[in-house]
Design a protein around this motif. Structure first.
Motif, PDB file in Angstrom:
ATOM      1  N   ALA A 131      79.538  54.563  58.894  1.00  0.00           N
ATOM      2  CA  ALA A 131      79.746  53.836  58.162  1.00  0.00           C
ATOM      3  C   ALA A 131      78.777  54.185  56.854  1.00  0.00           C
ATOM      4  O   ALA A 131      78.608  53.733  55.649  1.00  0.00           O
ATOM      5  N   VAL A 132      77.397  53.395  57.781  1.00  0.00           N
ATOM      6  CA  VAL A 132      76.298  53.972  57.236  1.00  0.00           C
ATOM      7  C   VAL A 132      75.790  55.018  56.760  1.00  0.00           C
ATOM      8  O   VAL A 132      75.201  54.927  55.284  1.00  0.00           O
ATOM      9  N   MET A 133      75.891  55.646  57.513  1.00  0.00           N
ATOM     10  CA  MET A 133      75.724  57.078  57.045  1.00  0.00           C
ATOM     11  C   MET A 133      75.919  57.467  55.522  1.00  0.00           C
ATOM     12  O   MET A 133      75.787  58.247  54.531  1.00  0.00           O
ATOM     13  N   GLU A 134      77.271  57.734  55.432  1.00  0.00           N
ATOM     14  CA  GLU A 134      78.577  56.965  54.240  1.00  0.00           C
ATOM     15  C   GLU A 134      77.424  57.116  52.785  1.00  0.00           C
ATOM     16  O   GLU A 134      77.474  57.158  52.208  1.00  0.00           O
ATOM     17  N   ASP A 135      76.239  55.706  52.885  1.00  0.00           N
ATOM     18  CA  ASP A 135      75.903  55.203  51.858  1.00  0.00           C
ATOM     19  C   ASP A 135      75.166  56.248  51.406  1.00  0.00           C
ATOM     20  O   ASP A 135      74.597  56.323  50.671  1.00  0.00           O
ATOM     21  N   GLY A 136      74.589  56.658  52.530  1.00  0.00           N
ATOM     22  CA  GLY A 136      73.078  56.974  52.360  1.00  0.00           C
ATOM     23  C   GLY A 136      71.846  57.002  52.191  1.00  0.00           C
ATOM     24  O   GLY A 136      70.588  57.491  52.003  1.00  0.00           O
ATOM     25  N   ASP A 137      71.575  55.781  51.944  1.00  0.00           N
ATOM     26  CA  ASP A 137      70.430  55.039  51.800  1.00  0.00           C
ATOM     27  C   ASP A 137      69.660  54.595  53.539  1.00  0.00           C
ATOM     28  O   ASP A 137      70.281  54.287  54.293  1.00  0.00           O
ATOM     29  N   PRO A 138      68.704  55.480  52.801  1.00  0.00           N
ATOM     30  CA  PRO A 138      67.432  55.611  53.546  1.00  0.00           C
ATOM     31  C   PRO A 138      67.168  54.189  54.510  1.00  0.00           C
ATOM     32  O   PRO A 138      66.945  54.098  55.681  1.00  0.00           O
TER      33      PRO A 138
ATOM     34  N   PHE B 178      74.469  67.032  60.520  1.00  0.00           N
ATOM     35  CA  PHE B 178      74.514  66.653  59.709  1.00  0.00           C
ATOM     36  C   PHE B 178      76.466  67.826  59.092  1.00  0.00           C
ATOM     37  O   PHE B 178      76.720  68.771  60.315  1.00  0.00           O
ATOM     38  N   LYS B 179      76.636  67.190  57.742  1.00  0.00           N
ATOM     39  CA  LYS B 179      78.427  68.157  58.424  1.00  0.00           C
ATOM     40  C   LYS B 179      78.062  68.001  56.469  1.00  0.00           C
ATOM     41  O   LYS B 179      77.590  67.669  55.853  1.00  0.00           O
ATOM     42  N   PRO B 180      78.695  69.335  55.884  1.00  0.00           N
ATOM     43  CA  PRO B 180      78.652  69.746  54.674  1.00  0.00           C
ATOM     44  C   PRO B 180      79.410  68.079  54.179  1.00  0.00           C
ATOM     45  O   PRO B 180      79.945  67.309  54.974  1.00  0.00           O
ATOM     46  N   ALA B 181      78.992  67.834  52.458  1.00  0.00           N
ATOM     47  CA  ALA B 181      79.514  66.702  51.784  1.00  0.00           C
ATOM     48  C   ALA B 181      80.625  66.583  51.229  1.00  0.00           C
ATOM     49  O   ALA B 181      81.326  68.589  51.012  1.00  0.00           O
ATOM     50  N   GLN B 182      81.711  65.836  51.104  1.00  0.00           N
ATOM     51  CA  GLN B 182      82.511  66.342  50.572  1.00  0.00           C
ATOM     52  C   GLN B 182      82.493  66.802  48.847  1.00  0.00           C
ATOM     53  O   GLN B 182      81.625  65.988  48.563  1.00  0.00           O
ATOM     54  N   PRO B 183      83.198  67.444  48.294  1.00  0.00           N
ATOM     55  CA  PRO B 183      83.057  67.960  47.004  1.00  0.00           C
ATOM     56  C   PRO B 183      83.549  66.566  46.196  1.00  0.00           C
ATOM     57  O   PRO B 183      84.490  66.338  46.515  1.00  0.00           O
ATOM     58  N   ALA B 184      82.695  66.634  45.307  1.00  0.00           N
ATOM     59  CA  ALA B 184      83.356  66.070  43.988  1.00  0.00           C
ATOM     60  C   ALA B 184      84.909  66.098  43.115  1.00  0.00           C
ATOM     61  O   ALA B 184      84.935  66.846  42.639  1.00  0.00           O
ATOM     62  N   ALA B 185      85.506  64.748  43.169  1.00  0.00           N
ATOM     63  CA  ALA B 185      86.795  65.397  42.293  1.00  0.00           C
ATOM     64  C   ALA B 185      86.589  65.545  40.685  1.00  0.00           C
ATOM     65  O   ALA B 185      85.593  65.136  40.835  1.00  0.00           O
TER      66      ALA B 185
END
Length: 98
Positions: free
Chosen positions: A26-33, A91-98
């Protein structure tokens, strides 16, 4: 009537490997180091910060500071902590922006 509150600490709720994995995901989804570093600090406290510091080769205070959210740990430190916690960073590909 006086109401007393205890201090909230996320580390108190990280009891299982699944709890830890879900929290870090959940924290990784935010991406804030800073948030990621702080989350690793929460996990480190839940797992015995002093022992982890010995495994990583740092002082307890140094590791606590690096993973405080205000610190700026190197990628090497993050990798050492992850390895010592038996956590795999991936690492995995980010979801494309909708």
């Amino acid at each position: 009537m006086d109401v007393k509150f205890s201090r909230y600490d996320t580390a108190d709720y990280l009891k299982t490997e699944e709890d830890i994995a879900d929290y870090l995901e959940a924290v990784m989804e935010d991406g804030d180091p800073a948030l990621i570093a702080a989350a690793l600090g929460d996990v480190a406290r839940a797992r015995n910060l002093s022992q982890l510091a010995r495994e990583v080769g740092m002082s307890r205070q140094g590791l606590d500071k690096a993973l405080s959210g205000e610190g700026n740990p190197t990628l090497a430190t993050v990798m050492k902590v992850a390895r010592a916690l038996n956590i795999r960073l991936s690492f995995k590909p980010a979801q494309p922006a909708a």
